[in-house]
Motif scaffolding. Structure first.
Motif, mmCIF file in Angstrom:
data_model
loop_
_atom_site.group_PDB
_atom_site.id
_atom_site.type_symbol
_atom_site.label_atom_id
_atom_site.label_comp_id
_atom_site.label_asym_id
_atom_site.label_seq_id
_atom_site.Cartn_x
_atom_site.Cartn_y
_atom_site.Cartn_z
ATOM 1 N N UNK A 92 1.085 -0.905 -0.372
ATOM 2 C CA UNK A 92 -0.009 -0.047 0.033
ATOM 3 C C UNK A 92 0.870 1.672 -0.334
ATOM 4 N N UNK A 93 0.205 2.353 -0.308
ATOM 5 C CA UNK A 93 1.125 3.172 -0.452
ATOM 6 C C UNK A 93 1.571 4.193 1.075
ATOM 7 N N UNK A 94 2.497 5.384 0.592
ATOM 8 C CA UNK A 94 3.091 5.736 1.296
ATOM 9 C C UNK A 94 1.619 6.465 2.048
ATOM 10 N N UNK A 95 0.894 7.335 1.298
ATOM 11 C CA UNK A 95 0.168 8.357 2.435
ATOM 12 C C UNK A 95 -0.856 6.912 2.942
ATOM 13 N N UNK A 96 -1.245 6.342 2.354
ATOM 14 C CA UNK A 96 -2.092 5.154 3.308
ATOM 15 C C UNK A 96 -1.510 5.135 4.932
ATOM 16 N N UNK A 97 -0.742 4.717 5.108
ATOM 17 C CA UNK A 97 0.678 4.345 5.737
ATOM 18 C C UNK A 97 0.485 5.664 6.422
ATOM 19 N N UNK A 98 0.466 7.051 6.431
ATOM 20 C CA UNK A 98 0.386 8.055 7.359
ATOM 21 C C UNK A 98 -0.641 8.271 7.297
ATOM 22 N N UNK A 99 -1.616 8.520 7.019
ATOM 23 C CA UNK A 99 -2.793 8.543 7.367
ATOM 24 C C UNK A 99 -3.308 7.056 8.525
ATOM 25 N N UNK A 100 -2.687 5.869 8.342
ATOM 26 C CA UNK A 100 -2.898 5.022 9.478
ATOM 27 C C UNK A 100 -2.439 5.494 11.007
ATOM 28 N N UNK A 101 -1.348 5.866 10.645
ATOM 29 C CA UNK A 101 -0.247 6.610 11.712
ATOM 30 C C UNK A 101 -1.172 7.320 12.432
ATOM 31 N N UNK A 102 -1.546 7.941 11.734
ATOM 32 C CA UNK A 102 -2.437 9.374 12.445
ATOM 33 C C UNK A 102 -3.798 9.038 12.918
ATOM 34 N N UNK A 103 -4.616 8.344 12.219
ATOM 35 C CA UNK A 103 -5.404 7.380 12.784
ATOM 36 C C UNK A 103 -5.740 7.331 14.117
ATOM 37 N N UNK A 104 -4.664 6.297 14.139
ATOM 38 C CA UNK A 104 -4.163 5.450 15.277
ATOM 39 C C UNK A 104 -4.091 6.180 16.121
ATOM 40 N N UNK A 105 -3.382 7.140 16.596
ATOM 41 C CA UNK A 105 -3.380 8.401 17.002
ATOM 42 C C UNK A 105 -4.988 8.322 18.672
ATOM 43 N N UNK A 106 -5.696 8.219 17.980
ATOM 44 C CA UNK A 106 -6.661 8.778 17.655
ATOM 45 C C UNK A 106 -7.984 7.301 18.287
ATOM 46 N N UNK A 107 -7.274 6.199 18.796
ATOM 47 C CA UNK A 107 -7.644 5.017 18.224
ATOM 48 C C UNK A 107 -8.634 4.815 19.813
ATOM 49 N N UNK A 108 -8.439 5.683 21.084
ATOM 50 C CA UNK A 108 -9.061 5.490 22.342
ATOM 51 C C UNK A 108 -9.552 6.549 22.336
ATOM 52 N N UNK A 109 -10.393 7.210 21.589
ATOM 53 C CA UNK A 109 -11.231 8.159 21.809
ATOM 54 C C UNK A 109 -12.718 8.443 20.270
ATOM 55 N N UNK A 110 -12.475 6.944 18.978
ATOM 56 C CA UNK A 110 -12.944 7.412 18.176
ATOM 57 C C UNK A 110 -14.832 6.847 18.015
#
Length: 469
Positions: free
Chosen positions: A451-469
């Protein structure tokens, strides 16, 4: 327009979560003993229409379930512990109908409502001011005017786009309407914690029929996910992505357990005293299904549904099939899934390829590499927006309900699930799971890592919010 409303809701919810985190810290999921399902507990107790069954009757029913089930010890290892965790009884003598998607679910609900003679209790996260929502209000008003008492609970955040005027006809006809945990702190009846939400979807008619599952009251469900069947009055939904969801219609003694959960919520939210009705009628045996009603609340020390699911996964010997719309697991759930694979269990996750929440979507995908590396199989439903929340374990332990596999459901939400035991219903769940797989794509580790680098960046950014989603 619908997507704009969904994004607005998610944005407002995220702001609320952030403010609470900054002001009061974050909640955590309590640690469960990893091998707790492997230790024997007290004898399993089954209840019937007239209360607890004798030890002999209980033994006979459990023996029949084991005989008809797969080669598994799930009944020995799991059920007694589950009773200690949850507290609610396993109830025999029920009929359970599996409902797939909005059209079949709504039509079954409308038929039950129209046949009501005494009362209708309804609890929902979302009730929209649209064609479906208006039809529900219309028939509820009609039943209230005919002498059937209607009691409705709706969530303040989930239904934030629904104007108060929407409920006026029901209130003026004599129905009781209760807003769960109002967003406006001036209207709060308890301590104000905007993050605590009522995510349940529950309908009870005359104390003898109950509906529970993942379906809200909204026109997004107007068409079926496989292009067949539609809401009988629907004129909307053409050209939109269909929603795939699962619900249950239950009748029999277990309905009283769901009724207790509804009344407990009403009382906890300090609703007006309920009109005296026959909320707990004698139902008698309606079928052969063994069912447990499980309700979780943030007021409790831990999520009963979460701990029950962990217990079942830890007890699995052959298969764990999970279908879920929002998969943002905590470390314990991840460990349970990976440990199950190591024991030789076939672990499969059916997750959405389309979503109404980009943050949840990318946060969920941030766990794929770890799970795929552990040989967990992952599939994504392609042609519909997957919103179902179900599980099938060893072909004999099934659950359908409102609970997502994320921190929000486990820590902040009121949720409700039904657990059904036995191979007969398990076979129906397996057939449904396999049908969903036919419309899904398996994600492999090899292709995932391309998968693309941009997709990986989105995943890492979203992971930071995992507890509050």
């Amino acid at each position: 327009m619908l997507l704009q409303k969904v994004w607005y809701f998610k944005f407002q919810q995220l702001l609320a979560m952030l403010s609470i985190t900054l002001l009061g810290g974050c909640s955590a999921i309590p640690t469960m003993v990893p091998d707790m399902a492997m230790h024997p507990a007290k004898a399993v107790q089954l209840d019937g229409a007239h209360g607890p069954l004798s030890p002999k009757q209980t033994k006979q029913i459990l023996a029949k379930l084991e005989k008809n089930g797969a080669d598994t010890n799930i009944f020995d290892k799991h059920l007694a512990l589950e009773a200690e965790i949850v507290g609610s009884p396993l109830v025999v003598g029920n009929q359970v109908q599996l409902l797939v998607d909005g059209p079949s679910t709504y039509n079954a609900m409308f038929a039950a409502i129209e046949s009501a003679k005494d009362h209708i209790n309804m609890e929902t996260f979302i009730i929209e001011n649209d064609e479906i929502g208006q039809h529900f209000i219309d028939i509820l008003v009609s039943k209230q005017r005919s002498g059937v008492q209607v009691n409705l609970i709706y969530d303040s955040v989930g239904s934030m786009n629904t104007p108060k005027e929407f409920f006026v006809p029901l209130i003026e006809s004599g129905g009781n309407v209760l807003e769960f945990n109002p967003i406006n702190p001036l209207n709060s009846r308890k301590s104000w914690e905007v993050s605590l939400r009522d995510h349940r979807k529950l309908l009870i008619v005359d104390g003898g029929t109950a509906f529970a599952g993942g379906i809200n009251i909204s026109s997004v469900y107007s068409s079926g996910s496989r292009g067949s069947g539609s809401f009988r009055k629907s004129k909307s939904g053409e050209g939109k992505v269909p929603w795939r969801d699962t619900h249950l219609r239950m009748s029999g003694p277990v309905v009283s357990e769901f009724q207790k959960l509804f009344i407990a919520t009403w009382n906890q939210q300090k609703g007006e005293p309920l009109t005296v009705k026959k909320y707990f009628p004698e139902t008698g045996s309606q079928g052969n299904e063994v069912v447990r009603a499980i309700g979780s609340s943030p007021d409790e020390p831990y999520s009963q549904i979460y701990s029950t699911l962990l217990s079942a996964i830890n007890s699995a010997e052959t298969q764990v099939f999970l279908t879920n719309a929002y998969f943002v697991p905590d470390p314990q759930l991840l460990a349970s899934l990976k440990d199950a694979v190591e024991r030789g269990v076939d672990v499969r996750l059916l997750l959405p390829a389309k979503t109404d929440s980009a943050l949840v979507f990318y946060a969920s995908r941030s766990y794929y590499d770890e799970l795929l590396s552990a040989k967990v199989k992952i599939y994504e439903r392609q042609d519909a927006l997957l919103h179902a929340k179900t599980a099938l374990i060893d072909g004999v332990w099934s659950t359908v309900g409102s609970t997502n596999l994320d921190w929000r459901s486990f820590v902040h939400n009121q949720e409700i699930n039904a657990v059904i035991l036995g191979q007969s219903f398990g076979t129906q769940m397996q057939v449904l799971f396999e049908k969903d797989l036919q419309s899904s794509k398996e994600i492999t580790l090899e292709t995932w890592r391309k998968r693309s680098i941009s997709t990986r960046i989105k995943e890492r950014a979203a992971r930071l919010w995992a507890r509050w989603l």
